[in-house]
Design a protein around this motif. Sequence first.
Motif, PDB file in Angstrom:
ATOM      1  N   LYS A   1       8.012   6.962   8.102  1.00 36.21           N
ATOM      2  CA  LYS A   1       9.460   6.774   7.997  1.00 36.21           C
ATOM      3  C   LYS A   1       9.797   5.704   6.950  1.00 36.21           C
ATOM      4  O   LYS A   1      10.835   5.760   6.305  1.00 36.21           O
ATOM      5  N   ALA A   2       8.890   4.748   6.763  1.00 34.14           N
ATOM      6  CA  ALA A   2       9.080   3.686   5.769  1.00 34.14           C
ATOM      7  C   ALA A   2       8.675   4.144   4.367  1.00 34.14           C
ATOM      8  O   ALA A   2       8.692   3.355   3.426  1.00 34.14           O
ATOM      9  N   GLY A   3       8.277   5.422   4.233  1.00 39.57           N
ATOM     10  CA  GLY A   3       7.962   5.963   2.918  1.00 39.57           C
ATOM     11  C   GLY A   3       6.493   5.926   2.520  1.00 39.57           C
ATOM     12  O   GLY A   3       6.150   6.209   1.373  1.00 39.57           O
ATOM     13  N   LYS A   4       5.627   5.589   3.453  1.00 40.01           N
ATOM     14  CA  LYS A   4       4.188   5.531   3.158  1.00 40.01           C
ATOM     15  C   LYS A   4       3.556   6.914   3.311  1.00 40.01           C
ATOM     16  O   LYS A   4       4.015   7.737   4.101  1.00 40.01           O
ATOM     17  N   GLN A   5       2.483   7.150   2.558  1.00 36.99           N
ATOM     18  CA  GLN A   5       1.673   8.354   2.736  1.00 36.99           C
ATOM     19  C   GLN A   5       0.623   8.001   3.779  1.00 36.99           C
ATOM     20  O   GLN A   5      -0.231   7.156   3.541  1.00 36.99           O
ATOM     21  N   VAL A   6       0.714   8.640   4.928  1.00 40.09           N
ATOM     22  CA  VAL A   6      -0.100   8.268   6.083  1.00 40.09           C
ATOM     23  C   VAL A   6      -0.998   9.423   6.493  1.00 40.09           C
ATOM     24  O   VAL A   6      -0.572  10.577   6.508  1.00 40.09           O
ATOM     25  N   GLN A   7      -2.228   9.088   6.822  1.00 34.95           N
ATOM     26  CA  GLN A   7      -3.121  10.049   7.464  1.00 34.95           C
ATOM     27  C   GLN A   7      -3.727   9.352   8.684  1.00 34.95           C
ATOM     28  O   GLN A   7      -4.095   8.189   8.628  1.00 34.95           O
TER      29      GLN A   7
ATOM     30  N   ILE B   1      -4.639   7.544  20.657  1.00 31.72           N
ATOM     31  CA  ILE B   1      -3.798   8.569  20.029  1.00 31.72           C
ATOM     32  C   ILE B   1      -2.371   8.066  19.895  1.00 31.72           C
ATOM     33  O   ILE B   1      -1.757   8.156  18.823  1.00 31.72           O
ATOM     34  N   GLY B   2      -1.830   7.518  20.969  1.00 30.97           N
ATOM     35  CA  GLY B   2      -0.459   7.020  20.958  1.00 30.97           C
ATOM     36  C   GLY B   2      -0.248   5.898  19.955  1.00 30.97           C
ATOM     37  O   GLY B   2       0.751   5.876  19.230  1.00 30.97           O
ATOM     38  N   ALA B   3      -1.186   4.957  19.900  1.00 33.10           N
ATOM     39  CA  ALA B   3      -1.065   3.839  18.956  1.00 33.10           C
ATOM     40  C   ALA B   3      -1.073   4.347  17.517  1.00 33.10           C
ATOM     41  O   ALA B   3      -0.246   3.954  16.699  1.00 33.10           O
ATOM     42  N   CYS B   4      -2.024   5.233  17.211  1.00 29.15           N
ATOM     43  CA  CYS B   4      -2.141   5.762  15.842  1.00 29.15           C
ATOM     44  C   CYS B   4      -0.915   6.568  15.440  1.00 29.15           C
ATOM     45  O   CYS B   4      -0.385   6.406  14.332  1.00 29.15           O
ATOM     46  N   LEU B   5      -0.452   7.440  16.335  1.00 33.13           N
ATOM     47  CA  LEU B   5       0.675   8.300  15.986  1.00 33.13           C
ATOM     48  C   LEU B   5       1.999   7.536  15.956  1.00 33.13           C
ATOM     49  O   LEU B   5       2.875   7.839  15.138  1.00 33.13           O
TER      50      LEU B   5
ATOM     51  N   ALA C   1       0.840  -1.204   0.000  1.00 36.08           N
ATOM     52  CA  ALA C   1       0.000   0.000   0.000  1.00 36.08           C
ATOM     53  C   ALA C   1       0.871   1.249   0.000  1.00 36.08           C
ATOM     54  O   ALA C   1       1.824   1.357   0.767  1.00 36.08           O
ATOM     55  N   GLU C   2       0.540   2.196  -0.860  1.00 38.49           N
ATOM     56  CA  GLU C   2       1.231   3.497  -0.877  1.00 38.49           C
ATOM     57  C   GLU C   2       0.578   4.455   0.114  1.00 38.49           C
ATOM     58  O   GLU C   2       1.250   5.258   0.740  1.00 38.49           O
ATOM     59  N   THR C   3      -0.759   4.374   0.208  1.00 39.29           N
ATOM     60  CA  THR C   3      -1.507   5.269   1.089  1.00 39.29           C
ATOM     61  C   THR C   3      -2.210   4.449   2.167  1.00 39.29           C
ATOM     62  O   THR C   3      -2.897   3.469   1.873  1.00 39.29           O
ATOM     63  N   ILE C   4      -2.026   4.865   3.404  1.00 34.08           N
ATOM     64  CA  ILE C   4      -2.584   4.131   4.541  1.00 34.08           C
ATOM     65  C   ILE C   4      -3.254   5.124   5.483  1.00 34.08           C
ATOM     66  O   ILE C   4      -2.675   6.150   5.827  1.00 34.08           O
TER      67      ILE C   4
ATOM     68  N   PRO D   1      -7.823   5.912   1.273  1.00 34.29           N
ATOM     69  CA  PRO D   1      -6.536   5.236   1.188  1.00 34.29           C
ATOM     70  C   PRO D   1      -6.662   3.859   0.525  1.00 34.29           C
ATOM     71  O   PRO D   1      -7.760   3.349   0.333  1.00 34.29           O
ATOM     72  N   GLU D   2      -5.526   3.260   0.240  1.00 33.27           N
ATOM     73  CA  GLU D   2      -5.513   1.883  -0.238  1.00 33.27           C
ATOM     74  C   GLU D   2      -5.758   0.911   0.908  1.00 33.27           C
ATOM     75  O   GLU D   2      -6.304  -0.166   0.712  1.00 33.27           O
ATOM     76  N   LEU D   3      -5.317   1.282   2.106  1.00 36.08           N
ATOM     77  CA  LEU D   3      -5.414   0.409   3.270  1.00 36.08           C
ATOM     78  C   LEU D   3      -5.884   1.221   4.468  1.00 36.08           C
ATOM     79  O   LEU D   3      -5.420   2.334   4.689  1.00 36.08           O
ATOM     80  N   PHE D   4      -6.824   0.677   5.228  1.00 32.20           N
ATOM     81  CA  PHE D   4      -7.368   1.331   6.416  1.00 32.20           C
ATOM     82  C   PHE D   4      -7.095   0.443   7.617  1.00 32.20           C
ATOM     83  O   PHE D   4      -7.432  -0.730   7.608  1.00 32.20           O
ATOM     84  N   LEU D   5      -6.484   1.008   8.644  1.00 31.78           N
ATOM     85  CA  LEU D   5      -6.190   0.269   9.860  1.00 31.78           C
ATOM     86  C   LEU D   5      -6.783   1.016  11.046  1.00 31.78           C
ATOM     87  O   LEU D   5      -6.488   2.193  11.234  1.00 31.78           O
ATOM     88  N   ALA D   6      -7.614   0.357  11.830  1.00 33.87           N
ATOM     89  CA  ALA D   6      -8.213   0.973  13.017  1.00 33.87           C
ATOM     90  C   ALA D   6      -7.509   0.427  14.243  1.00 33.87           C
ATOM     91  O   ALA D   6      -7.383  -0.781  14.405  1.00 33.87           O
TER      92      ALA D   6
END
Length: 137
Positions: free
Chosen positions: A46-52, A34-38, A18-21, A80-85
């Motif tokens: 840092k691994a080069g992903k576009q993160v929101q 908050i801590g887990a997400c950030l 995934a490029e966008t997550i 995004p291409e991938l969604f993680l909750a």
Amino acid sequence: MKKANNSFDEIMEWVLSAETIALAGHTNPDGDAIGACLALGGALEKAGKQVQVILEKYADKYQLIPNGHLVCAAEDARLPELFLALDCGDEGRLGEAAEIFRRVMIYQIYKIRLCEISLRSMPGGWLLQADLDMKLV
């Protein structure tokens, strides 16, 4: 018949491809969400992903947590291409981010504890749930 959990390698393949997550936490986010997400957002960036990181407005006392620049409101989020909750047990607790969750094709449920990942399914799709033990230095 119960669906088998995906392997760590399969999960990593999804994340790596995934490029966008998008990452999201539960409504009325606390320090865990908050801590887990950030923390994960920072590592992915840092691994080069576009993160929101999609979070509701949270208390000022959490502004000291690094990577706050990744946070956006659900109405401003791009699909995004991938969604993680993370730190969220079900879709109903995602609040406005649930609409984005429903629109993403890959749904995942994880339980993360000190770099250990396990995966389970839920009716209607997959949702990522992470619970990270963190220490602020």
